[in-house]
Motif scaffolding. Structure first.
Motif, PDB file in Angstrom:
ATOM      1  N   GLU A 166      36.355  40.414  39.324  1.00 15.36           N
ATOM      2  CA  GLU A 166      35.074  40.242  40.013  1.00 15.36           C
ATOM      3  C   GLU A 166      34.498  41.585  40.409  1.00 15.36           C
ATOM      4  O   GLU A 166      33.305  41.853  40.245  1.00 15.36           O
ATOM      5  CB  GLU A 166      35.264  39.382  41.280  1.00 15.36           C
ATOM      6  N   GLU A 167      35.396  42.416  40.927  1.00  6.77           N
ATOM      7  CA  GLU A 167      34.948  43.734  41.354  1.00  6.77           C
ATOM      8  C   GLU A 167      34.441  44.552  40.169  1.00  6.77           C
ATOM      9  O   GLU A 167      33.462  45.270  40.255  1.00  6.77           O
ATOM     10  CB  GLU A 167      36.121  44.450  42.051  1.00  6.77           C
ATOM     11  N   LEU A 168      35.116  44.380  39.063  1.00  5.66           N
ATOM     12  CA  LEU A 168      34.733  45.108  37.857  1.00  5.66           C
ATOM     13  C   LEU A 168      33.346  44.671  37.391  1.00  5.66           C
ATOM     14  O   LEU A 168      32.498  45.499  37.036  1.00  5.66           O
ATOM     15  CB  LEU A 168      35.776  44.847  36.766  1.00  5.66           C
ATOM     16  N   VAL A 169      33.125  43.365  37.395  1.00  5.51           N
ATOM     17  CA  VAL A 169      31.811  42.852  37.002  1.00  5.51           C
ATOM     18  C   VAL A 169      30.742  43.413  37.923  1.00  5.51           C
ATOM     19  O   VAL A 169      29.711  43.927  37.475  1.00  5.51           O
ATOM     20  CB  VAL A 169      31.789  41.304  37.053  1.00  5.51           C
ATOM     21  N   ARG A 170      31.011  43.368  39.222  1.00  7.25           N
ATOM     22  CA  ARG A 170      30.021  43.872  40.175  1.00  7.25           C
ATOM     23  C   ARG A 170      29.817  45.371  39.989  1.00  7.25           C
ATOM     24  O   ARG A 170      28.704  45.867  40.059  1.00  7.25           O
ATOM     25  CB  ARG A 170      30.459  43.576  41.604  1.00  7.25           C
ATOM     26  N   ALA A 171      30.925  46.065  39.791  1.00  3.12           N
ATOM     27  CA  ALA A 171      30.821  47.512  39.622  1.00  3.12           C
ATOM     28  C   ALA A 171      29.952  47.852  38.421  1.00  3.12           C
ATOM     29  O   ALA A 171      29.080  48.709  38.480  1.00  3.12           O
ATOM     30  CB  ALA A 171      32.214  48.121  39.448  1.00  3.12           C
ATOM     31  N   PRO A 212      40.982  34.607  32.290  1.00  2.00           N
ATOM     32  CA  PRO A 212      40.482  33.319  32.738  1.00  2.00           C
ATOM     33  C   PRO A 212      39.202  33.015  31.963  1.00  2.00           C
ATOM     34  O   PRO A 212      38.470  33.923  31.605  1.00  2.00           O
ATOM     35  CB  PRO A 212      40.160  33.552  34.216  1.00  2.00           C
ATOM     36  N   SER A 213      38.954  31.749  31.711  1.00  2.00           N
ATOM     37  CA  SER A 213      37.848  31.457  30.808  1.00  2.00           C
ATOM     38  C   SER A 213      36.498  31.395  31.499  1.00  2.00           C
ATOM     39  O   SER A 213      35.484  31.668  30.888  1.00  2.00           O
ATOM     40  CB  SER A 213      38.118  30.153  30.061  1.00  2.00           C
ATOM     41  N   GLY A 214      36.457  31.050  32.757  1.00  2.00           N
ATOM     42  CA  GLY A 214      35.150  30.959  33.395  1.00  2.00           C
ATOM     43  C   GLY A 214      35.017  31.941  34.531  1.00  2.00           C
ATOM     44  O   GLY A 214      35.989  32.553  34.945  1.00  2.00           O
ATOM     45  N   ASP A 215      33.801  32.084  35.038  1.00  2.00           N
ATOM     46  CA  ASP A 215      33.558  33.018  36.123  1.00  2.00           C
ATOM     47  C   ASP A 215      34.441  32.689  37.323  1.00  2.00           C
ATOM     48  O   ASP A 215      34.906  33.565  38.026  1.00  2.00           O
ATOM     49  CB  ASP A 215      32.103  32.952  36.573  1.00  2.00           C
ATOM     50  N   SER A 216      34.635  31.418  37.527  1.00  2.00           N
ATOM     51  CA  SER A 216      35.374  30.996  38.697  1.00  2.00           C
ATOM     52  C   SER A 216      36.820  31.476  38.646  1.00  2.00           C
ATOM     53  O   SER A 216      37.454  31.659  39.663  1.00  2.00           O
ATOM     54  CB  SER A 216      35.352  29.471  38.786  1.00  2.00           C
ATOM     55  N   GLY A 217      37.317  31.694  37.435  1.00  2.00           N
ATOM     56  CA  GLY A 217      38.714  32.074  37.292  1.00  2.00           C
ATOM     57  C   GLY A 217      38.959  33.568  37.389  1.00  2.00           C
ATOM     58  O   GLY A 217      40.064  34.013  37.139  1.00  2.00           O
ATOM     59  N   TYR A 218      37.943  34.337  37.702  1.00  2.00           N
ATOM     60  CA  TYR A 218      38.131  35.779  37.773  1.00  2.00           C
ATOM     61  C   TYR A 218      39.038  36.167  38.932  1.00  2.00           C
ATOM     62  O   TYR A 218      38.943  35.629  40.030  1.00  2.00           O
ATOM     63  CB  TYR A 218      36.778  36.470  37.969  1.00  2.00           C
ATOM     64  N   THR A 219      39.880  37.139  38.672  1.00  2.00           N
ATOM     65  CA  THR A 219      40.671  37.718  39.745  1.00  2.00           C
ATOM     66  C   THR A 219      39.763  38.653  40.543  1.00  2.00           C
ATOM     67  O   THR A 219      38.693  39.033  40.053  1.00  2.00           O
ATOM     68  CB  THR A 219      41.835  38.541  39.182  1.00  2.00           C
ATOM     69  N   PRO A 220      40.192  39.028  41.743  1.00  2.00           N
ATOM     70  CA  PRO A 220      39.363  39.960  42.524  1.00  2.00           C
ATOM     71  C   PRO A 220      39.069  41.244  41.754  1.00  2.00           C
ATOM     72  O   PRO A 220      37.960  41.771  41.824  1.00  2.00           O
ATOM     73  CB  PRO A 220      40.226  40.239  43.753  1.00  2.00           C
ATOM     74  N   LEU A 221      40.044  41.712  41.013  1.00  2.00           N
ATOM     75  CA  LEU A 221      39.818  42.930  40.240  1.00  2.00           C
ATOM     76  C   LEU A 221      38.704  42.709  39.225  1.00  2.00           C
ATOM     77  O   LEU A 221      37.812  43.540  39.057  1.00  2.00           O
ATOM     78  CB  LEU A 221      41.096  43.360  39.525  1.00  2.00           C
ATOM     79  N   ARG A 251      34.499  50.479  43.572  1.00  2.00           N
ATOM     80  CA  ARG A 251      33.668  50.255  42.387  1.00  2.00           C
ATOM     81  C   ARG A 251      33.479  51.546  41.634  1.00  2.00           C
ATOM     82  O   ARG A 251      33.528  51.585  40.418  1.00  2.00           O
ATOM     83  CB  ARG A 251      32.319  49.686  42.807  1.00  2.00           C
ATOM     84  N   ASP A 252      33.265  52.582  42.418  1.00  2.00           N
ATOM     85  CA  ASP A 252      33.103  53.886  41.817  1.00  2.00           C
ATOM     86  C   ASP A 252      34.340  54.241  41.001  1.00  2.00           C
ATOM     87  O   ASP A 252      34.263  54.703  39.869  1.00  2.00           O
ATOM     88  CB  ASP A 252      32.908  54.894  42.954  1.00  2.00           C
ATOM     89  N   GLN A 253      35.486  53.974  41.607  1.00  2.00           N
ATOM     90  CA  GLN A 253      36.733  54.291  40.937  1.00  2.00           C
ATOM     91  C   GLN A 253      36.959  53.420  39.708  1.00  2.00           C
ATOM     92  O   GLN A 253      37.476  53.876  38.699  1.00  2.00           O
ATOM     93  CB  GLN A 253      37.896  54.093  41.913  1.00  2.00           C
ATOM     94  N   LEU A 254      36.548  52.177  39.841  1.00  2.00           N
ATOM     95  CA  LEU A 254      36.670  51.274  38.703  1.00  2.00           C
ATOM     96  C   LEU A 254      35.840  51.788  37.523  1.00  2.00           C
ATOM     97  O   LEU A 254      36.286  51.783  36.384  1.00  2.00           O
ATOM     98  CB  LEU A 254      36.190  49.872  39.084  1.00  2.00           C
ATOM     99  N   ILE A 255      34.638  52.230  37.845  1.00  2.00           N
ATOM    100  CA  ILE A 255      33.769  52.741  36.781  1.00  2.00           C
ATOM    101  C   ILE A 255      34.385  53.990  36.158  1.00  2.00           C
ATOM    102  O   ILE A 255      34.406  54.160  34.949  1.00  2.00           O
ATOM    103  CB  ILE A 255      32.348  53.049  37.321  1.00  2.00           C
TER     104      ILE A 255
END
Lengths: 169, 192
Positions: free
Chosen positions: A19-24, A8-17, B119-123
């Motif tokens: 989003e979670e990855l970015v946060r992680a 997806p091209s913008g932040d809004s288009g992120y899938t939960p995965l 998140r831990d697992q993702l990392i």
């Protein structure tokens, strides 16, 4: 390979995965304790490297300019990772590397070259090792790790004692 | 800052603290922590990240006139860093094992804090990716770059970026169990 829809091209288009990855990633990076980077050390080292790349005559000039200490360190601290650029694998740096045995027959190196007492202590404590420090005369940076015993390829385990030799200056 | 790009030959700054050096100091003071965080995500290990940033800064210093001549010195230095990480992948990979065995001891797998676990697992999954894929993912999500920018940074084609990226996401998806909480959307969008 464009059969996958790339992203997806913008932040809004992120899938939960996503989003979670970015946060992680941000969480992971944010939790890291940022070390101080000493510009003088960077400058000194890059000069030293440049100097080693030059012919001997140029090295003499560098000495005269006052890079004397830098040059001396480059000679005495040869096994340091940054000097051992291409040949840098286990061989050269074994004597400053602790090989920690892990469950399942694996082992992981803890590289201590260039660390000081605090860093070495932290790194070894993390592996559950006990530590003894001794000092030895050397021409390198005072307080830096110059050797460790037992070192790679000997494998040590949690609870073992490792003796770290620091440069007394 | 740009003025010093006219400074003399390489030998000149061997002599002493020229203006190039001052700007370099400023750069390190201002940007090294951001660089370090990027390196940390890429390597997963504090020590390796520190090594990586140290070496990146050394390279940047040696090419400092080129760096400051860039529109975005920051991006240029980051480019040095990711390429260094790719080149020296073996060296940085070996350290990751230590870190990850360690945290494995600390956090119980069946932890009630599912989100943190995830998140831990993702990392972890991220750090298991081959370095090239990992770089693409980190540049995309951590540094928020476009395919074209990533392609330019890594000197590969945008098509390669996309395929690496797609494969990386497949792997992450397969290694991480479906997100426990708000995942219905993921099931539909996740496959794409």
């Amino acid at each position: 390979m464009t059969s996958y829809d790339s992203r997806p091209s913008g932040d809004s288009g992120y899938t939960p995965l996503e989003e979670e990855l970015v946060r992680a990633m941000h969480g992971f990076a944010g939790a890291a304790d940022v070390p101080r980077f000493d510009t003088d050390r960077v400058v000194r080292r890059s000069r030293r490297k440049r100097a080693t790349a030059m012919a001997g005559g140029a090295a003499a000039v560098l000495l005269a300019i006052g890079g004397g200490t830098a040059l001396a360190t480059s000679v005495t601290r040869g096994p340091e990772p940054l000097n051992a650029t291409s040949a840098a694998t286990t061989g050269d740096r074994n004597h400053t590397t602790v090989l920690l045995g892990l469950p399942g027959g694996h082992s992981a190196p803890i590289r201590l070259a260039g660390n000081d007492e605090t860093l070495a202590k932290a790194a070894l404590a993390k592996g559950g090792l006990k530590i003894g420090f001794v000092k030895a005369a050397c021409d390198g940076k005072p307080g830096s790790v110059i050797a460790v015993s037992p070192h790679a390829p000997t494998v040590v385990h949690k609870g073992d004692t490792v003796t770290v030799t620091l440069c007394a200056g | 800052m740009l003025g010093l790009s006219t400074e003399g030959k390489p030998g000149a700054d061997l002599g002493g603290a020229g203006s190039a050096e001052i700007d370099f100091h400023d750069f390190v003071a201002a940007r090294s922590s951001a660089l370090f965080r990027g390196a940390f995500v890429l390597t997963g290990d504090r020590e390796a990240a520190e090594d990586l940033v140290q070496e990146t800064l050394e390279r940047a210093y040696r090419k400092w006139r080129t760096v400051v001549a860039q529109d975005a010195p920051d991006a240029y230095v980051r480019r040095i860093m990711v390429n260094l990480a790719n080149d020296r992948w073996r060296r940085f990979r070996r350290v990751v094992v230590v870190e990850y065995q360690d945290t494995g001891d600390g956090a119980a797998p069946g932890d009630e804090y599912g989100r943190i676990d995830n998140r831990d697992q993702l990392i972890r999954a991220l750090l298991c990716l081959p370095m090239r894929m990992r770089t693409v993912v980190v540049l995309r999500y951590f540094h928020d770059l476009s395919d074209a920018e990533i392609a330019a940074d890594l000197k590969i084609s945008p098509g390669t970026v996309r395929s690496q990226f797609a494969r990386a996401m497949e792997k992450l998806r397969s290694q991480v169990p479906p997100l426990s909480g708000p995942s219905p959307r993921q099931l539909t969008e996740g496959r794409r």
